[in-house]
Write a protein that holds these residues in place. Structure first.
Motif, mmCIF file in Angstrom:
data_model
loop_
_atom_site.group_PDB
_atom_site.id
_atom_site.type_symbol
_atom_site.label_atom_id
_atom_site.label_comp_id
_atom_site.label_asym_id
_atom_site.label_seq_id
_atom_site.Cartn_x
_atom_site.Cartn_y
_atom_site.Cartn_z
ATOM 1 N N ARG A 1 56.756 -18.828 17.730
ATOM 2 C CA ARG A 1 56.900 -19.955 17.479
ATOM 3 C C ARG A 1 56.038 -20.322 16.248
ATOM 4 N NH1 ARG A 1 54.106 -24.620 18.791
ATOM 5 N NH2 ARG A 1 52.671 -23.476 20.308
ATOM 6 N N GLU A 2 55.202 -19.336 15.667
ATOM 7 C CA GLU A 2 54.561 -19.405 14.379
ATOM 8 C C GLU A 2 55.673 -20.017 13.461
ATOM 9 O OE1 GLU A 2 51.821 -16.557 13.347
ATOM 10 O OE2 GLU A 2 51.463 -16.140 15.551
ATOM 11 N N THR A 3 56.565 -19.214 13.270
ATOM 12 C CA THR A 3 57.603 -19.495 12.299
ATOM 13 C C THR A 3 57.952 -20.994 12.226
ATOM 14 O OG1 THR A 3 59.416 -18.734 13.374
ATOM 15 C CG2 THR A 3 58.126 -17.104 11.660
ATOM 16 N N SER A 4 57.918 -21.690 13.172
ATOM 17 C CA SER A 4 58.833 -22.763 13.207
ATOM 18 C C SER A 4 57.566 -23.772 12.448
ATOM 19 C CB SER A 4 58.693 -23.384 14.729
ATOM 20 O OG SER A 4 57.803 -23.724 15.422
ATOM 21 N N LEU A 5 56.456 -23.698 12.703
ATOM 22 C CA LEU A 5 55.300 -24.396 11.732
ATOM 23 C C LEU A 5 55.279 -24.249 10.544
ATOM 24 C CD1 LEU A 5 52.337 -24.393 14.454
ATOM 25 C CD2 LEU A 5 54.342 -25.945 14.266
ATOM 26 N N THR A 6 55.316 -22.848 10.250
ATOM 27 C CA THR A 6 55.460 -22.399 8.676
ATOM 28 C C THR A 6 56.617 -23.056 8.103
ATOM 29 O OG1 THR A 6 54.341 -20.392 9.182
ATOM 30 C CG2 THR A 6 55.284 -20.588 7.113
ATOM 31 N N ASP A 7 57.783 -23.233 8.575
ATOM 32 C CA ASP A 7 59.155 -23.446 8.232
ATOM 33 C C ASP A 7 59.054 -25.135 8.025
ATOM 34 O OD1 ASP A 7 61.814 -23.371 7.444
ATOM 35 O OD2 ASP A 7 62.596 -23.561 9.592
ATOM 36 N N LEU A 8 58.569 -25.526 8.599
ATOM 37 C CA LEU A 8 58.535 -27.059 8.585
ATOM 38 C C LEU A 8 57.557 -27.667 7.423
ATOM 39 C CD1 LEU A 8 55.914 -28.895 9.973
ATOM 40 C CD2 LEU A 8 56.935 -28.059 12.078
ATOM 41 N N ILE A 9 56.413 -26.840 6.999
ATOM 42 C CA ILE A 9 55.343 -27.091 6.237
ATOM 43 C C ILE A 9 56.162 -26.822 4.711
ATOM 44 C CG2 ILE A 9 53.455 -26.191 5.016
ATOM 45 C CD1 ILE A 9 52.261 -25.699 7.720
ATOM 46 N N TYR A 10 56.941 -25.587 4.676
ATOM 47 C CA TYR A 10 57.521 -25.429 3.472
ATOM 48 C C TYR A 10 58.909 -26.400 3.122
ATOM 49 C CZ TYR A 10 54.962 -21.021 2.669
ATOM 50 O OH TYR A 10 54.026 -20.024 2.542
ATOM 51 N N ALA A 11 59.390 -26.641 4.365
ATOM 52 C CA ALA A 11 60.532 -27.866 4.148
ATOM 53 C C ALA A 11 60.238 -29.181 3.913
ATOM 54 C CB ALA A 11 61.297 -27.669 5.679
ATOM 55 N N PHE A 12 59.048 -29.607 4.323
ATOM 56 C CA PHE A 12 58.897 -31.226 4.304
ATOM 57 C C PHE A 12 57.492 -31.473 3.700
ATOM 58 C CE2 PHE A 12 61.312 -30.397 8.200
ATOM 59 C CZ PHE A 12 62.457 -31.062 7.815
ATOM 60 N N HIS A 13 56.752 -30.544 3.580
ATOM 61 C CA HIS A 13 55.437 -30.824 2.636
ATOM 62 C C HIS A 13 55.436 -31.181 1.173
ATOM 63 C CE1 HIS A 13 51.285 -30.775 1.042
ATOM 64 N NE2 HIS A 13 50.956 -31.018 2.286
ATOM 65 N N PRO A 14 55.223 -32.266 0.625
ATOM 66 C CA PRO A 14 55.361 -32.698 -0.682
ATOM 67 C C PRO A 14 54.977 -31.445 -1.832
ATOM 68 C CG PRO A 14 54.195 -34.255 0.444
ATOM 69 C CD PRO A 14 54.444 -33.455 1.278
ATOM 70 N N ARG A 15 54.098 -30.930 -1.406
ATOM 71 C CA ARG A 15 53.680 -29.667 -2.259
ATOM 72 C C ARG A 15 54.770 -28.730 -2.434
ATOM 73 N NH1 ARG A 15 48.564 -27.662 -4.338
ATOM 74 N NH2 ARG A 15 49.242 -26.421 -6.062
ATOM 75 N N PHE A 16 55.659 -28.483 -1.548
ATOM 76 C CA PHE A 16 56.671 -27.588 -1.611
ATOM 77 C C PHE A 16 58.248 -28.082 -1.870
ATOM 78 C CE2 PHE A 16 53.268 -25.839 0.907
ATOM 79 C CZ PHE A 16 52.679 -24.707 0.277
ATOM 80 N N LEU A 17 58.171 -29.257 -2.080
ATOM 81 C CA LEU A 17 59.381 -29.855 -2.463
ATOM 82 C C LEU A 17 60.189 -28.957 -3.537
ATOM 83 C CD1 LEU A 17 58.942 -33.640 -2.296
ATOM 84 C CD2 LEU A 17 59.730 -32.175 -0.523
ATOM 85 N N GLY A 18 61.684 -28.810 -3.317
ATOM 86 C CA GLY A 18 62.496 -27.914 -4.070
ATOM 87 C C GLY A 18 62.169 -26.482 -4.043
ATOM 88 N N VAL A 19 61.131 -25.916 -3.356
ATOM 89 C CA VAL A 19 61.120 -24.701 -3.238
ATOM 90 C C VAL A 19 62.512 -23.945 -2.427
ATOM 91 C CG1 VAL A 19 59.772 -22.657 -2.148
ATOM 92 C CG2 VAL A 19 58.543 -24.549 -3.456
ATOM 93 N N ARG A 20 63.058 -22.857 -3.035
ATOM 94 C CA ARG A 20 64.115 -22.300 -2.556
ATOM 95 C C ARG A 20 63.706 -21.119 -1.550
ATOM 96 N NH1 ARG A 20 68.469 -20.588 -7.053
ATOM 97 N NH2 ARG A 20 69.689 -20.431 -4.916
#
Length: 430
Positions: A204-223
């Motif tokens: 389940r760790e990856t589900s938290l990492t995934d949502l941070i990269y997907a939705f945190h403003p600092r990572f917007l647009g990261v592929r």
């Protein structure tokens, strides 16, 4: 925004340098180029969930003294900040993400509430409660878990699941291994790869990492890189030896299928031209490639001496087809052959310098177990290492490597050193 920008004289980039919504600082092409930003997780309440009954299942060799682990982690983060590295803390990023994104809340709750184990009635009731929970409290629950005794609503006489569990059993499992941010994601070039963790305690760790990269403003647009997720692969098994050259360990945590899927994905995205697949023993002591070998300079590694002459590699290379495009089958493979010369050839250097762990077999085995090989490079020839590995650190210094020692008596109880504890987000180009 979940970041602590360190001051220092090493030319750290501005905190917010964006173009078209993307933070242009982000990206990593090697293990040793100057580190600019890193993701850490300060030990928290999730470690207080460990008991003698569950520590093996949760992948810890002992019960850590949490306050001391926090002190040791603060020293680690302080060393990074003193060297001009921006430190981002996972708990802060998660809280901020849950505060700004309803979709992130849905994803985090969905990953934590397992209807197959709780039954649909209790799962629906818990999910409804969590949807209305303030972001800081929700972040704590997603990381530290929740027991049946901690359920915020009265027992339901009709819930067999609740009747048959003890009060201290987990409704939401804790994630004590979040401490090791290296494994659930890694960066290659300007992209981030979300991994597929092998063992149930960490999935389940990856589900938290995934949502941070997907939705945190600092990572917007990261592929994203490597979106297959068809087979296990963990960040501790992935070493960026040089731009375009990646080593992947295959052992307890990363499977051959995972390594091959990663290689083909990196080739398709033109993020690498060579991948070295390195078999390692499927054991606790060598759970990841970075437990036996890490880079300390552009041409040097610290390596467990018992594996120096036995470590091998399969070399996979991207090949152009007749049209000049990289097709899914456009690869060549050879090996196995000795790892060190294969790596040097792929990196385009004459020879890799090897700094052995310890001075004798017993010392080497002890210091390998205590993560003597698991160093984090802050720049070429500058590494953070656990202070307890005195012999290995002395050998590093004798070889011209600057060693920044940190305490790790409690941090190491989950078997991980400074590299395991950190996910580099930005390094200088090499």
């Amino acid at each position: 925004m979940g970041a602590d920008t360190g001051s220092g004289g090493n030319g750290a980039h501005p905190t917010d340098d964006r173009s078209g919504g993307v933070d242009t600082r982000l990206g990593v092409t090697s293990e040793v180029a100057t580190l600019r930003a890193v993701l850490l997780h300060r030990p928290g309440a999730e470690l207080r969930r460990l008991t003698p009954r569950n520590n093996d299942q949760l992948l810890f060799d002992g019960i850590p003294w949490v306050e001391r682990a926090q002190q040791e982690h603060d020293i680690f983060a302080g060393v990074l900040r003193e060297r001009g590295v921006e430190v981002m803390l996972l708990a802060d990023l998660l809280t901020e993400t849950l505060a700004v994104s309803g979709a992130a809340r849905v994803q985090g709750i969905s990953g934590a509430v397992d209807a197959r184990r709780l039954g649909h009635h209790l799962a629906d009731e818990l999910a409804a409660y969590l949807r209305g929970t303030p972001a800081p409290e929700l972040a704590d629950i997603l990381m530290a878990g929740m027991t049946f005794d901690e359920l915020p609503f009265a027992p339901d006489a009709a819930s067999l699941v609740r009747r048959m569990h003890q009060g201290g059993d987990f409704v939401v499992d804790p994630l004590p291994n979040l401490l090791f941010t290296r494994d659930s994601s890694f960066w290659i070039g300007p992209r981030v790869a979300i991994t597929s963790l092998a063992l149930p305690a960490r999935m389940r760790e990856t589900s938290l990492t995934d949502l941070i990269y997907a939705f945190h403003p600092r990572f917007l647009g990261v592929r994203r890189a490597y979106e297959s997720h068809t087979a296990p692969i963990e960040g501790g098994d992935v070493l960026l030896l040089a731009p375009g050259v990646v080593a992947v360990g295959v052992g307890e945590r990363t499977s051959p299928a995972g390594a091959e899927a990663l290689a083909r994905s990196l080739f398709d995205d033109e993020l690498a031209h060579t991948v070295l697949v390195v078999p390692i023993a499927q054991s606790r002591a060598t759970m990841h490639l970075d437990t036996v070998c890490t880079m300390v300079d552009t041409d040097a590694v610290v390596m467990y001496s018992a594996m120096r002459d036995t470590l091998s590699a399969f070399t996979i290379r991207r090949e152009d087809d007749y049209s000049g495009r990289h097709g899914s089958g456009g690869v060549s493979m050879r090996g196995p052959e000795p790892f060190l010369p294969a790596a040097a050839e792929a990196m385009g250097i004459g020879k890799l310098r090897v700094i052995d762990t310890g001075l004798d077999g017993v010392t080497a085995e002890r210091e390998q177990w205590d993560d003597g090989n698991n160093t984090l490079a802050l720049a070429p020839g500058v590494v953070v290492a656990y202070e307890r590995n005195e012999m290995t650190n002395a050998r590093l210094r004798d070889a011209g490597i600057e060693v920044l020692p940190i305490p790790g008596s409690e941090l190491g109880s989950g078997r991980g050193g400074p590299r395991c504890l950190s996910c580099p987000l930005a390094r200088d180009d090499t």
